[in-house]
Design a protein around this motif. Structure first.
Motif, PDB file in Angstrom:
ATOM      1  N   MET A   1       0.814  -1.187   0.000  1.00 23.56           N
ATOM      2  CA  MET A   1       0.000   0.000   0.000  1.00 23.56           C
ATOM      3  C   MET A   1       0.865   1.261   0.000  1.00 23.56           C
ATOM      4  SD  MET A   1      -3.361  -0.775   0.629  1.00 23.56           S
ATOM      5  CE  MET A   1      -4.218  -2.252   1.003  1.00 23.56           C
ATOM      6  N   PHE A   2       1.778   1.356   1.002  1.00 22.18           N
ATOM      7  CA  PHE A   2       2.698   2.474   1.104  1.00 22.18           C
ATOM      8  C   PHE A   2       4.126   1.950   1.218  1.00 22.18           C
ATOM      9  CE2 PHE A   2      -1.162   4.536   2.616  1.00 22.18           C
ATOM     10  CZ  PHE A   2      -1.080   5.765   1.990  1.00 22.18           C
ATOM     11  N   ARG A   3       5.040   2.744   0.690  1.00 18.31           N
ATOM     12  CA  ARG A   3       6.464   2.421   0.785  1.00 18.31           C
ATOM     13  C   ARG A   3       7.125   3.505   1.630  1.00 18.31           C
ATOM     14  NH1 ARG A   3      10.870   4.294  -1.819  1.00 18.31           N
ATOM     15  NH2 ARG A   3       9.644   5.514  -3.271  1.00 18.31           N
ATOM     16  N   PHE A   4       7.927   3.093   2.597  1.00 13.43           N
ATOM     17  CA  PHE A   4       8.653   4.044   3.439  1.00 13.43           C
ATOM     18  C   PHE A   4       9.692   4.769   2.599  1.00 13.43           C
ATOM     19  CE2 PHE A   4      12.411   4.884   6.059  1.00 13.43           C
ATOM     20  CZ  PHE A   4      11.863   5.786   6.947  1.00 13.43           C
ATOM     21  N   VAL A   5       9.783   6.099   2.754  1.00 10.31           N
ATOM     22  CA  VAL A   5      10.732   6.905   1.991  1.00 10.31           C
ATOM     23  C   VAL A   5      11.832   7.458   2.884  1.00 10.31           C
ATOM     24  CG1 VAL A   5      11.013   8.951   0.533  1.00 10.31           C
ATOM     25  CG2 VAL A   5       8.984   7.514   0.279  1.00 10.31           C
ATOM     26  N   GLU A   6      11.454   8.176   3.954  1.00 18.17           N
ATOM     27  CA  GLU A   6      12.459   8.774   4.831  1.00 18.17           C
ATOM     28  C   GLU A   6      11.863   9.134   6.183  1.00 18.17           C
ATOM     29  OE1 GLU A   6      13.929  12.535   3.423  1.00 18.17           O
ATOM     30  OE2 GLU A   6      11.919  13.358   3.177  1.00 18.17           O
ATOM     31  N   VAL A   7      12.751   9.427   7.121  1.00 14.61           N
ATOM     32  CA  VAL A   7      12.339   9.913   8.434  1.00 14.61           C
ATOM     33  C   VAL A   7      13.221  11.103   8.780  1.00 14.61           C
ATOM     34  CG1 VAL A   7      13.837   8.297   9.702  1.00 14.61           C
ATOM     35  CG2 VAL A   7      11.860   9.303  10.833  1.00 14.61           C
ATOM     36  N   ARG A   8      12.585  12.147   9.337  1.00 11.42           N
ATOM     37  CA  ARG A   8      13.307  13.343   9.756  1.00 11.42           C
ATOM     38  C   ARG A   8      12.986  13.610  11.224  1.00 11.42           C
ATOM     39  NH1 ARG A   8      10.530  14.968   5.126  1.00 11.42           N
ATOM     40  NH2 ARG A   8       9.225  16.253   6.437  1.00 11.42           N
ATOM     41  N   PRO A   9      14.008  13.810  12.047  1.00 13.29           N
ATOM     42  CA  PRO A   9      13.746  14.097  13.466  1.00 13.29           C
ATOM     43  C   PRO A   9      13.345  15.560  13.672  1.00 13.29           C
ATOM     44  CG  PRO A   9      16.098  14.054  13.058  1.00 13.29           C
ATOM     45  CD  PRO A   9      15.437  13.679  11.769  1.00 13.29           C
TER      46      PRO A   9
END
Length: 90
Positions: A1-9
């Motif tokens: 369904m969704f693909r993880f792209v990035e994480v920002r703190p």
């Protein structure tokens, strides 16, 4: 369904903002029951913020197109679970 792209703190270690990309056309369910269409390839963000326990602990907000779609407060969810809670099942 969704693909993880990035994480920002966030600053001061208060939480993180996760970005996911839709792998197919989807609908998200807003807090007031409205549906939001997310076309394949568009990005949805989930903001997880640590609040003090008296304010409910963890807050998760699902964001699409600079608009808040749904809030989840006081839950111990991952970003993926918060997004899944908002996903409209076919």
């Amino acid at each position: 369904m969704f693909r993880f792209v990035e994480v920002r703190p966030y600053e001061a270690r208060r939480g993180h903002r996760f970005t996911f990309q839709a792998e197919e056309d989807l609908f998200l369910r807003g807090d007031d029951g409205h549906m939001v269409f997310v076309p394949k390839g568009k990005r949805v963000e989930v903001s997880l913020i640590d609040l003090s326990p008296c304010l409910g602990g963890l807050e998760a907000a699902v964001i699409y197109g600079d608009a808040f779609i749904a809030f989840h407060r006081g839950l111990t969810l991952t970003a993926e679970e918060a997004l899944s809670e908002t996903l409209l099942e076919a």
